[in-house]
Design a protein around this motif. Structure first.
Motif, PDB file in Angstrom:
ATOM      1  N   ASP A 101      13.536 -54.437 -84.453  1.00  0.00           N
ATOM      2  CA  ASP A 101      12.158 -54.989 -83.987  1.00  0.00           C
ATOM      3  C   ASP A 101      12.130 -56.173 -84.780  1.00  0.00           C
ATOM      4  O   ASP A 101      11.427 -57.065 -84.227  1.00  0.00           O
ATOM      5  CB  ASP A 101      11.197 -53.942 -84.502  1.00  0.00           C
ATOM      6  N   GLU A 102      12.413 -56.279 -86.094  1.00  0.00           N
ATOM      7  CA  GLU A 102      12.391 -57.494 -86.607  1.00  0.00           C
ATOM      8  C   GLU A 102      13.012 -58.700 -86.285  1.00  0.00           C
ATOM      9  O   GLU A 102      12.625 -59.759 -85.915  1.00  0.00           O
ATOM     10  CB  GLU A 102      12.509 -57.396 -88.117  1.00  0.00           C
ATOM     11  N   ILE A 118       3.997 -56.053 -87.135  1.00  0.00           N
ATOM     12  CA  ILE A 118       4.886 -56.660 -87.900  1.00  0.00           C
ATOM     13  C   ILE A 118       5.282 -58.267 -88.029  1.00  0.00           C
ATOM     14  O   ILE A 118       6.093 -58.806 -88.364  1.00  0.00           O
ATOM     15  CB  ILE A 118       6.410 -55.913 -87.719  1.00  0.00           C
ATOM     16  N   LYS A 177      12.765 -51.545 -98.391  1.00  0.00           N
ATOM     17  CA  LYS A 177      12.461 -52.448 -97.507  1.00  0.00           C
ATOM     18  C   LYS A 177      11.731 -53.694 -98.166  1.00  0.00           C
ATOM     19  O   LYS A 177      11.076 -53.562 -98.972  1.00  0.00           O
ATOM     20  CB  LYS A 177      11.425 -51.786 -96.513  1.00  0.00           C
ATOM     21  N   GLU A 217       3.341 -53.600 -92.349  1.00  0.00           N
ATOM     22  CA  GLU A 217       2.665 -52.505 -91.847  1.00  0.00           C
ATOM     23  C   GLU A 217       2.109 -51.718 -93.082  1.00  0.00           C
ATOM     24  O   GLU A 217       0.861 -51.127 -92.810  1.00  0.00           O
ATOM     25  CB  GLU A 217       3.672 -51.427 -91.276  1.00  0.00           C
ATOM     26  N   ALA A 243       8.706 -55.293 -91.194  1.00  0.00           N
ATOM     27  CA  ALA A 243       8.536 -54.437 -91.040  1.00  0.00           C
ATOM     28  C   ALA A 243       7.493 -53.892 -92.109  1.00  0.00           C
ATOM     29  O   ALA A 243       6.624 -52.858 -92.128  1.00  0.00           O
ATOM     30  CB  ALA A 243       9.418 -53.243 -90.988  1.00  0.00           C
TER      31      ALA A 243
END
Ligand code: ASP
Ligand code: MG
Length: 405
Positions: free
Chosen positions: A200-201, A379, A250, A351, A348
């Motif tokens: 996704d990133e 994000i 993360k 969030e 991410a």
């Protein structure tokens, strides 16, 4: 060592001349020697594709898209055959295949075709003979039997399509940077290489202007859960892994990207009543114009302004379309500006962390950068700026999130 199926994709800079081609042949044959099946996907050498486009312009300013694809697909044919010859000379069994020979069945949109399916039976047959298979990236064939290309940078997508269809164990994307960085390492000396990043990133970064991977290749990798490794063909260091979940610890932000291919359009003084946004944007959508950031002002004295961004090369078409329908919108004025840039941060981590936007805005304020528009998703945060402020903005934001603590 157990045998695996490995797809290796090499970009234009990795095959730009004889020396680089020999270097790629070394990488490919060492992978093969370990007992693996190897499918190689190549891009056209260096600036070949750009040079072809320039050649076409000399002859015809508006060539048909079909003939354009006929021309552009030749670039990959050159690099694939040359690489096969280099591998041949080293004494290994090899065969090069064009897109249609490798089974790439695409939609008909010349210049931006989508892969419908890859019939990999020919590739399989060649692998069964223990041959190294070199496939031309960026191309396929449509239902009319004509050559198509997949859009600029499309070879990544070719590689992932083969990896997905054949359930490859690994898909390596070799390029001239040795991984995915927190910013463009050629511009930001303090940029940090990521050991991994989530699909996704990566998708956001690829879409927002970080030119490491074709965004459709990331979409496809995510859909079929294919792990990608982005690495350099020159340094032979470990690259960045793109996969479902990135690091356990993360990072709050995984990168800063800048996209200059953008223009802002404002429709000033439209009546403040329901349905206008619908009318305007459905009209644009029907013409295939992709709208990105949208901003609408609060209605005052019965009118409001709507601003949005489009890709730079769609600006003239969009303005024309808006003017043609001016009486439908009842606008008093339509203004545009392509002297803008979009700077985005992706992560991410944001969030679950409040205050990321404030930090980004503080970084911009510290360099007196004015923000024209803002847009956010879970994000990512994007800001539209004056083009002249772009580099300073990226620097300031990168410093704030990665170089101070
Ligand atoms: N050669 C094509 C291009 O320059 C495809 C690619 O490089 O992936 O866009
Ligand atoms: Mg290229």
């Amino acid at each position: 060592m157990c045998m695996a199926l490995i797809v290796q994709k090499f970009g234009g800079s990795s095959v730009k001349d004889a020396e680089r081609i020999n270097n790629v042949a070394d990488i490919v044959t060492s992978t093969y020697k370990e007992g693996n099946d190897v499918v190689v996907v190549v891009s056209a050498q260096g600036d070949t594709t750009d040079d072809f486009i320039a050649k076409a312009e000399e002859i015809n300013e508006h060539p048909s898209k079909r003939e354009m694809d006929m021309l552009l697909s030749a670039g990959e044919q050159i690099s694939a055959s040359l690489l096969a010859m280099a591998i041949e000379r080293m004494g290994y069994p090899v065969v090069s295949l064009l897109g249609w020979q490798a089974g790439f069945d695409t939609t008909s949109d010349y210049g931006n075709a989508r892969i419908k399916k890859v019939d990999v039976s020919r590739i399989k047959k060649e692998l069964d003979k223990r041959r190294i298979v070199v496939v031309t990236g960026f191309q396929g064939v449509n239902k009319y039997g004509d050559m198509t290309t997949l859009g600029r940078g499309g070879s990544d997508t070719s590689a992932v399509a083969i990896a997905a269809t054949m359930h490859a164990d690994l898909c390596q994307i070799f390029t001239d940077v040795d991984g995915v960085y927190t910013a463009d390492p050629r511009k930001i000396p303090g940029a940090i290489k990521l050991s991994s990043i989530s699909y996704d990133e990566m998708l956001e970064l690829a879409t927002l202007g970080a030119q490491v991977l074709h965004n459709r290749s990331v979409e496809m990798a995510k859909k079929y859960n294919i792990e990608l490794e982005v690495l350099s063909s020159l340094t032979r260091r470990k690259g960045t892994i793109v996969k479902e979940e990135s690091n356990v610890e993360k990072m709050l932000i995984s990168g800063v990207a800048k996209d200059d291919n953008i223009a802002r359009i404002s429709i000033i003084g439209v009546p403040d009543k329901p349905g206008l946004a619908f009318k305007i944007f459905s009209r644009l959508a029907s013409k295939g114009i992709n709208v990105d950031i949208i901003l609408q002002s609060i209605g005052r004295n019965g009118t409001k302004d709507i601003s949005f961004t489009v890709e730079k090369d769609k600006m003239d078409e969009t303005i024309q379309l808006l003017h043609e329908n001016e009486e439908r919108w009842g606008a008093s004025n339509i203004v545009s500006d392509d002297n803008v840039t979009k700077v985005s941060i992706v992560g991410a981590g944001m969030e679950s962390h409040p205050g990321v936007a404030a930090e980004m805005f503080e970084a911009l304020f510290s360099r007196s950068v004015n923000i024209q528009m803002i847009s956010t998703s879970e994000i990512k945060i994007s800001v539209l700026l004056n083009k002249a402020d772009g580099d300073r903005a990226v620097e300031a934001i990168h410093e704030k999130f990665f170089e101070t603590n």
